[in-house]
Design a protein around this motif. Structure first.
Motif, mmCIF file in Angstrom:
data_model
loop_
_atom_site.group_PDB
_atom_site.id
_atom_site.type_symbol
_atom_site.label_atom_id
_atom_site.label_comp_id
_atom_site.label_asym_id
_atom_site.label_seq_id
_atom_site.Cartn_x
_atom_site.Cartn_y
_atom_site.Cartn_z
ATOM 1 N N GLU A 26 -5.950 -2.219 -3.570
ATOM 2 C CA GLU A 26 -5.248 -3.062 -2.605
ATOM 3 C C GLU A 26 -5.400 -2.504 -1.188
ATOM 4 O O GLU A 26 -5.531 -1.305 -0.984
ATOM 5 N N ALA B 77 -4.499 -16.175 4.728
ATOM 6 C CA ALA B 77 -4.885 -15.932 3.336
ATOM 7 C C ALA B 77 -5.821 -17.029 2.826
ATOM 8 O O ALA B 77 -6.750 -16.756 2.062
ATOM 9 N N THR C 128 -11.145 -10.692 -1.363
ATOM 10 C CA THR C 128 -10.006 -10.746 -2.281
ATOM 11 C C THR C 128 -8.883 -9.777 -1.915
ATOM 12 O O THR C 128 -7.714 -10.180 -1.894
ATOM 13 N N PRO C 129 -9.141 -8.486 -1.639
ATOM 14 C CA PRO C 129 -8.037 -7.592 -1.261
ATOM 15 C C PRO C 129 -7.317 -8.035 -0.001
ATOM 16 O O PRO C 129 -6.084 -7.935 0.084
ATOM 17 N N GLU C 130 -8.049 -8.540 0.990
ATOM 18 C CA GLU C 130 -7.398 -9.055 2.195
ATOM 19 C C GLU C 130 -6.529 -10.254 1.856
ATOM 20 O O GLU C 130 -5.389 -10.381 2.347
ATOM 21 N N GLN C 131 -7.047 -11.144 1.012
ATOM 22 C CA GLN C 131 -6.296 -12.333 0.625
ATOM 23 C C GLN C 131 -5.000 -11.953 -0.084
ATOM 24 O O GLN C 131 -3.927 -12.507 0.197
ATOM 25 N N ARG C 132 -5.087 -11.002 -0.998
ATOM 26 C CA ARG C 132 -3.883 -10.570 -1.724
ATOM 27 C C ARG C 132 -2.866 -9.930 -0.785
ATOM 28 O O ARG C 132 -1.663 -10.156 -0.916
ATOM 29 N N TYR C 133 -3.360 -9.134 0.160
ATOM 30 C CA TYR C 133 -2.450 -8.494 1.112
ATOM 31 C C TYR C 133 -1.713 -9.539 1.935
ATOM 32 O O TYR C 133 -0.474 -9.465 2.098
ATOM 33 N N THR D 190 -1.237 -12.755 1.268
ATOM 34 C CA THR D 190 -0.360 -13.557 0.411
ATOM 35 C C THR D 190 0.916 -12.800 0.096
ATOM 36 O O THR D 190 2.025 -13.370 0.113
ATOM 37 N N THR D 191 0.774 -11.509 -0.188
ATOM 38 C CA THR D 191 1.949 -10.683 -0.484
ATOM 39 C C THR D 191 2.853 -10.556 0.733
ATOM 40 O O THR D 191 4.081 -10.621 0.612
#
Length: 416
Positions: A248, A388, A394-399, A401-402
């Motif tokens: 992450e 996002a 993907t890691p940027e998107q998850r960060y 979104t979180t």
């Protein structure tokens, strides 16, 4: 034969040397590059089983020359040319470093698109196969092969000379700028992949650093070459702390700075300082390296000298202004004068409508961060979600979104 564990690194270092010799000897970059690739594949298959030859460069050169000769014999017109070349006295081997730089200048010619220049550089100078380059950029091998083929055809049509331009030639600044730009793009793609499941590609950033070191060894007096290498090292030093245990993203302010590579920071800082002795007026890469150095010198995030960083960004805007530079200055401005001033700067950036960042996820991510700082959580959540949706990493998107989810939960009114 001797056993060597670092065969892949050895092949990468030898590839431009062998290609440079073939290109000088026969004057055909396209066919020579294909022959060297076949020789590299043969070595990758043969050496692990039988050991590395005592003279690996000579082995590769002989193998590539045989492949090149076979290619020539397949065409009548080329066969006549081969016979003419065979009657000529053997040319002395040119210094490998000069050939490597000549290859780099050829692959980064301004007639090529950045994407084509990067692909050709990785193959001809970096020694990567088409399959490896395709895997790095998450595209089919056939697509990457076509991209490389078109790049070579464009070079051939442009009659590009296999040589390093002289620093006193009129097009030297532009040619050098093209080389540095391609290496900069290659590093950035490795440090933060534009798409895919991983935040970074250490193989690509490492290759960019290797090539930048090579350019600096050959052009030690060029301040911007040293500045670009310094920027890469000072930035790469933070990579171990950029991701958590599950891959992450960890933002700069939250990174464990004890995990930063102090050896790279010392080397990058020394390069940066030395570059001003050769060339006092800083360009875009030295200014970016100076910004990276200020970040790296702060033991804690709260110790960062944000006024100095903001001042450096103002200089960078004057030297090489772009929407991305202004976006980064907005972050620094928020730390100096507060989020309202930074949001006003972003509004002016939007009003200018300069194009490239209009729908870029970073614009929305920065705006979300500034709105969160300004105490506007609802608007910040909207911007985080937009960011996002736009990123393909993907890691940027998850960060992002979180961040949106956490902020949304915190901003909801509590009912008792």
């Amino acid at each position: 034969m001797t056993e060597r564990p670092d065969i892949e690194d050895l092949l990468r270092s030898l590839a431009p040397q062998v290609l440079g010799l073939l290109a000088r000897r026969h004057g055909d970059f396209d066919a020579g590059e294909d022959a060297v690739q076949e020789a590299l594949i043969a070595a990758a298959r043969h050496w692990p089983a039988h050991g590395v030859p005592e003279n690996p460069r000579g082995w590769l050169l002989r193998t590539a020359t045989r492949r090149y000769t076979d290619q020539m014999r397949s065409d009548t017109a080329r066969r006549r040319r081969e016979q003419r070349v065979a009657r000529e006295p053997a040319q002395p081997e040119a210094p490998a470093a000069d050939d490597s730089l000549a290859l780099l200048f050829m692959c980064c010619h301004p007639t090529l698109t950045p994407a084509s220049a990067i692909a050709l550089t990785l193959r001809a100078v970096g020694g990567l196969t088409t399959a490896q380059i395709a895997a790095a950029y998450l595209v089919p091998e056939a697509t990457m092969a076509q991209r490389i083929s078109r790049a070579k055809q464009r070079l051939k049509a442009s009659s590009v000379q296999f040589e390093v331009p002289a620093p006193d030639e009129p097009d030297w600044p532009g040619r050098l700028r093209s080389v540095l730009h391609v290496l900069y793009l290659l590093f950035n793609e490795g440090y933060t992949a534009s798409k895919g499941p991983m935040l970074h590609r250490a193989d690509l950033s490492g290759e960019a650093i290797r090539l930048a070191r090579q350019a600096h060894r050959i052009l030690p007096a060029e301040g911007e070459v040293a500045g670009l290498l310094a920027l890469m090292l000072l930035t790469e030093a933070r990579r171990p702390a950029r991701t958590g245990p599950h891959g992450e993203l960890v933002p700069l302010a939250e990174q464990d700075r004890t995990r930063w590579d102090r050896r790279l920071i010392r080397e990058g800082s020394a390069l940066l300082i030395g570059s001003f002795a050769n060339e006092g007026r800083p360009g875009e890469y030295r200014l970016q390296a100076a910004i990276a150095a200020v970040h790296d010198q702060a033991a804690r995030a709260q110790d960062t000298d944000w006024p100095q960083i903001h001042g450096l960004y103002e200089l960078l805007e004057r030297v090489a202004g772009s929407p991305l530079v202004t976006l980064n200055r907005a972050v620094a401005l928020a730390m100096v004068d507060g989020p309202s001033a930074a949001l006003a700067l972003l509004d002016r950036l939007d009003a200018d409508d300069r194009g490239p960042l209009t729908d870029h996820h970073r614009v929305h991510a920065v705006r979300a961060h500034l709105l969160e700082m300004a105490g506007e959580p609802t608007s910040a959540v909207t911007q985080y979600r937009l960011a996002a949706a736009l990123t393909t990493n993907t890691p940027e998107q998850r960060y992002l979104t979180t961040k949106a989810a956490h902020l949304h939960r915190r901003s909801r009114p509590h009912t008792g």
